[in-house]
Each structure stands twice: as C-alpha cells, then as structure tokens.
Design a protein around this motif. Sequence first.
Motif, PDB file in Angstrom:
ATOM      1  N   ILE A   3       0.870  -1.171   0.000  1.00 15.88           N
ATOM      2  CA  ILE A   3       0.000   0.000   0.000  1.00 15.88           C
ATOM      3  C   ILE A   3       0.909   1.224   0.000  1.00 15.88           C
ATOM      4  CG2 ILE A   3      -1.741   1.268   1.307  1.00 15.88           C
ATOM      5  CD1 ILE A   3      -2.421  -1.520   2.604  1.00 15.88           C
ATOM      6  N   TYR A   4       0.764   2.091  -0.990  1.00 19.31           N
ATOM      7  CA  TYR A   4       1.639   3.250  -1.145  1.00 19.31           C
ATOM      8  C   TYR A   4       1.026   4.485  -0.505  1.00 19.31           C
ATOM      9  CZ  TYR A   4       3.392   0.076  -4.677  1.00 19.31           C
ATOM     10  OH  TYR A   4       3.871  -1.028  -5.323  1.00 19.31           O
ATOM     11  N   ILE A   5       1.814   5.144   0.303  1.00 18.43           N
ATOM     12  CA  ILE A   5       1.384   6.379   0.946  1.00 18.43           C
ATOM     13  C   ILE A   5       2.425   7.447   0.636  1.00 18.43           C
ATOM     14  CG2 ILE A   5       0.914   7.512   3.152  1.00 18.43           C
ATOM     15  CD1 ILE A   5       0.070   4.726   4.204  1.00 18.43           C
ATOM     16  N   CYS A   6       1.991   8.525   0.059  1.00 15.67           N
ATOM     17  CA  CYS A   6       2.913   9.607  -0.308  1.00 15.67           C
ATOM     18  C   CYS A   6       2.844  10.710   0.740  1.00 15.67           C
ATOM     19  CB  CYS A   6       2.546  10.178  -1.668  1.00 15.67           C
ATOM     20  SG  CYS A   6       2.673   8.953  -2.979  1.00 15.67           S
ATOM     21  N   THR A   7       3.999  11.056   1.270  1.00 19.08           N
ATOM     22  CA  THR A   7       4.075  12.115   2.257  1.00 19.08           C
ATOM     23  C   THR A   7       5.448  12.769   2.231  1.00 19.08           C
ATOM     24  OG1 THR A   7       3.995  12.641   4.606  1.00 19.08           O
ATOM     25  CG2 THR A   7       4.524  10.374   4.049  1.00 19.08           C
ATOM     26  N   LYS A   8       5.525  13.934   1.653  1.00 18.17           N
ATOM     27  CA  LYS A   8       6.815  14.623   1.533  1.00 18.17           C
ATOM     28  C   LYS A   8       7.319  15.144   2.873  1.00 18.17           C
ATOM     29  CE  LYS A   8       4.567  18.888   0.149  1.00 18.17           C
ATOM     30  NZ  LYS A   8       4.317  19.808  -0.915  1.00 18.17           N
ATOM     31  N   HIS A   9       6.451  15.238   3.864  1.00 19.61           N
ATOM     32  CA  HIS A   9       6.837  15.798   5.150  1.00 19.61           C
ATOM     33  C   HIS A   9       7.530  14.789   6.064  1.00 19.61           C
ATOM     34  CE1 HIS A   9       4.599  19.314   4.015  1.00 19.61           C
ATOM     35  NE2 HIS A   9       3.536  18.570   3.807  1.00 19.61           N
TER      36      HIS A   9
END
Length: 107
Positions: A3-9
Amino acid sequence: MAIYICTKHLFTKFSGCAVWPFIFLKTETLKNDKVFLNHEKIHLRQQLELLIVPFYSWYALEFCIHLIRLKSKDKAYRAISFEREAYANENNLSYLKQRSFWAFLRF
C-alpha cells in the motif's frame, strides 16, 4: 501487495521506506519507479520472514554495530545485510519470484 502512501513531510534524507504492509514515498512520482519500489518490496518480504518486529530489532542492532565499527551513518546503513540484499537485487524485477527464504543471510 504493498500500500503506497505519499508524504513529503515524513522524509528529509531519503525517498521512502517500507513498514509492513506500507511503502511510504516522499513523492507521488516514485510510484512509477520500478527499481525503487522493488527495493522496498524486498524489505517487505524480509519483514514478513522475520515476523516484522524482529526485523526492526535486527536492523537496528546491525546498524549500531556497523556504526561503531565504521564511524559513519551512511556506511553503517549500507552495511546492513537487509540493505545489501535490497541494493544488490533492486534492478532484478523478478528477484522476489526466485528469492530463497532468508536470502539476506548471504549478505
């Protein structure tokens, strides 16, 4: 399946990480990077083989041992057996189909 979760922070020094069953990505575009995702999926397999929590304990212990020995965070990270297996095989997109159980022990 991951499961991909994108979070630049979440990340400053790296592009992502695998925490079973998730792969955290710094940017949305990394979802298209097959080599990067393969590297992280190798970590997911390693985590499952070691029943997740022992994976993190082993990973941290190896990092600490290598940090003392090598006196460099980057070198210590690269010396971890899990990372050595993942980096050595990230370009082989069929690696997980042929990978043997606990293959990281060879590294």
